[in-house]
Enzyme design. Structure first.
Site, PDB file in Angstrom:
ATOM      1  CE  LYS A 171      -1.617   3.131   2.383  1.00 42.99           C
ATOM      2  NZ  LYS A 171      -1.682   4.264   1.463  1.00 42.99           N
ATOM      3  CD  GLU A 187      13.946   2.298   9.658  1.00 45.13           C
ATOM      4  OE1 GLU A 187      14.204   3.412  10.147  1.00 45.13           O
ATOM      5  OE2 GLU A 187      14.548   1.260   9.970  1.00 45.13           O
ATOM      6  CB  CYS A 242      13.431  10.149   7.121  1.00 43.44           C
ATOM      7  SG  CYS A 242      14.247   8.969   6.059  1.00 43.44           S
ATOM      8  CD  GLU A 277      10.211  14.044  10.001  1.00 45.32           C
ATOM      9  OE1 GLU A 277       9.086  13.560  10.218  1.00 45.32           O
ATOM     10  OE2 GLU A 277      11.134  13.425   9.440  1.00 45.32           O
TER      11      GLU A 277
HETATM   12  P1  NDP Z   1       2.544   9.187   6.863  1.00 47.87           P
HETATM   13  O1  NDP Z   1       2.882   8.608   8.171  1.00 47.87           O
HETATM   14  O2  NDP Z   1       1.472  10.183   6.772  1.00 47.87           O
HETATM   15  O3  NDP Z   1       2.115   8.024   5.835  1.00 47.87           O
HETATM   16  C1  NDP Z   1       2.927   6.914   5.591  1.00 47.87           C
HETATM   17  C2  NDP Z   1       2.069   5.803   5.013  1.00 47.87           C
HETATM   18  O4  NDP Z   1       1.156   5.360   6.016  1.00 47.87           O
HETATM   19  C3  NDP Z   1       1.216   6.243   3.822  1.00 47.87           C
HETATM   20  O5  NDP Z   1       1.115   5.179   2.908  1.00 47.87           O
HETATM   21  C4  NDP Z   1      -0.121   6.526   4.472  1.00 47.87           C
HETATM   22  O6  NDP Z   1      -1.201   6.442   3.558  1.00 47.87           O
HETATM   23  C5  NDP Z   1      -0.168   5.392   5.491  1.00 47.87           C
HETATM   24  N1  NDP Z   1      -1.123   5.604   6.570  1.00 47.87           N
HETATM   25  C6  NDP Z   1      -1.598   6.764   7.071  1.00 47.87           C
HETATM   26  N2  NDP Z   1      -2.516   6.511   8.054  1.00 47.87           N
HETATM   27  C7  NDP Z   1      -2.604   5.167   8.160  1.00 47.87           C
HETATM   28  C8  NDP Z   1      -3.402   4.278   8.960  1.00 47.87           C
HETATM   29  N3  NDP Z   1      -4.272   4.720   9.853  1.00 47.87           N
HETATM   30  N4  NDP Z   1      -3.239   2.955   8.788  1.00 47.87           N
HETATM   31  C9  NDP Z   1      -2.357   2.467   7.892  1.00 47.87           C
HETATM   32  N5  NDP Z   1      -1.611   3.251   7.074  1.00 47.87           N
HETATM   33  C10 NDP Z   1      -1.722   4.586   7.224  1.00 47.87           C
HETATM   34  O7  NDP Z   1       3.918   9.724   6.263  1.00 47.87           O
HETATM   35  P2  NDP Z   1       4.152  10.506   4.883  1.00 47.87           P
HETATM   36  O8  NDP Z   1       3.690   9.677   3.726  1.00 47.87           O
HETATM   37  O9  NDP Z   1       3.612  11.891   5.038  1.00 47.87           O
HETATM   38  O10 NDP Z   1       5.750  10.534   4.821  1.00 47.87           O
HETATM   39  C11 NDP Z   1       6.510  11.444   5.533  1.00 47.87           C
HETATM   40  C12 NDP Z   1       7.061  10.813   6.800  1.00 47.87           C
HETATM   41  O11 NDP Z   1       7.788   9.636   6.491  1.00 47.87           O
HETATM   42  C13 NDP Z   1       8.061  11.716   7.506  1.00 47.87           C
HETATM   43  O12 NDP Z   1       7.805  11.735   8.883  1.00 47.87           O
HETATM   44  C14 NDP Z   1       9.399  11.059   7.240  1.00 47.87           C
HETATM   45  O13 NDP Z   1      10.374  11.316   8.205  1.00 47.87           O
HETATM   46  C15 NDP Z   1       9.024   9.625   7.182  1.00 47.87           C
HETATM   47  N6  NDP Z   1      10.034   8.871   6.449  1.00 47.87           N
HETATM   48  C16 NDP Z   1      10.885   8.067   7.161  1.00 47.87           C
HETATM   49  C17 NDP Z   1      11.891   7.380   6.518  1.00 47.87           C
HETATM   50  C18 NDP Z   1      12.773   6.454   7.281  1.00 47.87           C
HETATM   51  O14 NDP Z   1      13.299   5.534   6.662  1.00 47.87           O
HETATM   52  N7  NDP Z   1      12.986   6.631   8.565  1.00 47.87           N
HETATM   53  C19 NDP Z   1      12.113   7.527   5.083  1.00 47.87           C
HETATM   54  C20 NDP Z   1      11.156   8.378   4.431  1.00 47.87           C
HETATM   55  C21 NDP Z   1      10.161   9.037   5.114  1.00 47.87           C
HETATM   56  P3  NDP Z   1      -1.757   7.730   2.777  1.00 47.87           P
HETATM   57  O15 NDP Z   1      -0.698   8.779   2.776  1.00 47.87           O
HETATM   58  O16 NDP Z   1      -2.068   7.217   1.426  1.00 47.87           O
HETATM   59  O17 NDP Z   1      -2.991   8.149   3.510  1.00 47.87           O
END
Ligand code: NDP
Length: 483
Positions: free
Chosen positions: A178, A254, A288, A385
């Protein structure tokens, strides 16, 4: 004369080898408001359930598929991605806003990752031990985890799904991916390549749609054995709770970062500015591992701030497909609003923006890279962040204070130091609490054969990437044999 726009492609869900339609939603170009890059079919909970069931049915067959065959398929997937880098990079650039050069690098990395895990399968699979019992032996084998749910963010639409899906498939698991809603076109292309390579139906499934619907169904499903998640810390915490409550699934998280780059008095100024510029602003700060806190010793502070301010102001923000641009747009209107809100928070807290601080005059979600000086580590600007092109400088007196400030964060993903002192570099590597430490290099930038992950609120569970990925996607089985 009537002009016709080219038809907009639509990416469908992949369930048990079939392309499944759903509510059509647009995927917009962050650089050109109003331009629909593609559409995608949103999966409702029933479609996700079908995908999980299909992955469950495909699981025994895939787990017993000979390693040679799994290698051949993964290698083919990697080769196809590498052959199509240019076209896939343009799509990535249009849907996420990444500079074309960065997009090419990311797609290439994804192709190499599939090939890397194809060849990891030739590494030793377990260990043999002496038994303390008479006429007995002991060994540790690995078996696949089972059905893996993969949930990914928008900032690396190729690299992150690849570094989860490739090892999952390589080690004999079936997958339901997903991706974030913002980047479904890249995920759709990846699904097409995996299917066309000949991966059997049900082994890899793609479900698109928002987290609270499609993601939630994965987390609460009985048919999922483990979830590999990358995204924000708040969502990660929710994923953890769900995984424990619903079947005690294995999970790997992560999450966010607030990564420090320490600049000592003895640093090479040019190297320091290059690291701060790259780590803080490249990829529009949407990494990140971005260096959003610059912890700078007092002796070099003013020269560093002068040089970095000039370099920041000189960065060219523009269309990511224009090779002259050095910074693309912010990926979504929500993220842009959040960045600008943090600029206001920083100002209210008493820090001074010496570069940027606003969005540019052009149409589209463009923001100027923003540098704050006079920040303190207890400000929200320095603790939370932001995930945008916003960095802040915190002045410190000496190495010990720099290490203390660098480590004073609830995150722990990456930290860096710029110094010409071997001793300071070595001490920093030993004292840092983060999972990644860099010396005279930006805090961002990883290599696919090395472990990736953090500590504190940046990570939970085993490391990703490199040979370490095996720990999440396999279960060690201890076998005792009497003879
Ligand atoms: P989000 O946490 O908003 O979303 C991440 C994923 O989780 C998306 O696919 C999102 O779906 C999904 N999601 C959201 N709510 C739910 C739920 N209730 N149940 C299951 N899945 C859910 O992060 P972002 O996409 O905005 O990405 C940015 C974040 O990712 C930053 O905090 C960044 O630091 C982190 N990140 C960390 C990395 C690492 O390796 N440590 C690398 C890259 C990014 P949808 O968006 O489609 O609603």
């Amino acid at each position: 004369m009537t002009t016709h726009s080219p038809p907009v492609p639509c990416h469908l869900n992949l369930v048990d080898g079939r392309w499944v339609d759903g509510e059509r939603r647009p995927n917009l170009n962050p650089a050109r408001p109003g331009e629909t890059v593609a559409e995608y079919a949103a999966a409702d909970r029933a479609v996700v359930k079908e995908a999980v069931d299909a992955a469950g049915r495909a699981r025994p067959g895939w787990a017993s598929t000979p390693v040679g065959e799994r290698m051949r398929l993964l290698d083919r997937i990697g080769a196809t991605i590498l052959r199509r880098v240019e076209e896939l990079a343009v799509l990535l650039s249009r849907e996420e806003g990444k500079l074309l050069a960065e997009a090419r690098g990311e797609v290439t990395r994804a192709g190499q990752t599939f090939r890397y895990y194809a060849h990891q399968l030739l590494q030793p699979e377990g260990e043999i031990y002496a038994s303390t019992r008479e006429r007995a032996s002991a060994e540790v084998r690995r078996r696949p985890l089972g059905v893996v749910g993969v949930i990914t963010p928008w900032n690396y639409p190729w690299a992150i799904p690849a570094w989860k899906v490739a090892p999952a498939l390589a080690y004999g698991n079936t997958v339901v991916l997903k991706p974030a809603e913002l980047v479904t076109a890249s995920a759709g292309e990846m699904a097409r390549i995996i299917t066309d390579a000949g991966v059997p139906p049900g082994v890899f499934n793609l479900v698109m749609g928002d987290g609270p619907t499609a993601g939630e169904e994965l987390l609460t499903s009985d048919g999922i054995d483990g979830v590999s998640f990358t995204g924000g810390t708040a969502t990660g915490r929710h994923v953890a709770r769900r995984c424990v409550e619903y079947g005690n699934k294995r999970f790997q998280l992560e999450m966010g970062g607030k990564n420090p780059l320490v600049v000592l008095d003895d640093a090479d100024l040019e190297v320091a500015v290059r690291c701060a510029l790259d780590g803080g602003f490249f990829s529009t700060g949407q990494r990140c591992t971005a260096s959003s806190r610059l912890v700078v010793q007092s002796g070099i502070h003013d020269r560093f701030v002068d040089a970095l301010t000039k370099a920041t102001r000189a960065l060219r923000v523009g269309d990511p497909l224009d090779e002259r641009s050095q910074l693309g747009p912010v990926a979504s209107p929500d993220q842009l609003a959040r960045n600008l809100e943090y600029v206001e928070i920083g100002r209210r807290e008493g820090a001074t923006a010496v570069a940027g601080g606003d969005h540019t005059a052009e149409e589209g979600q463009f923001m100027r890279p923003t540098l704050f000086v006079g920040a303190r580590n207890d400000m929200r600007l320095a603790r939370e962040e932001i995930f945008g092109p916003v960095s802040c400088v915190i002045k410190v007196d000496d190495f010990d204070e720099a290490v203390a400030v660098a480590g004073d964060t609830r995150y722990g993903l990456s930290s860096g130091i710029v110094t010409t002192s071997l001793s300071a570099a070595e001490r920093f590597k030993r004292l840092s609490r983060s999972g990644i430490v860099t010396v005279n290099l930006p805090t961002a930038g990883t290599e696919l054969h090395l472990p990736f992950g953090g500590t504190g609120e940046s990570n939970h569970g085993p490391r990703e990437q490199g040979a370490y990925a095996r720990d999440f996607y396999t279960v060690p089985v201890t076998c005792y044999t009497g003879w």
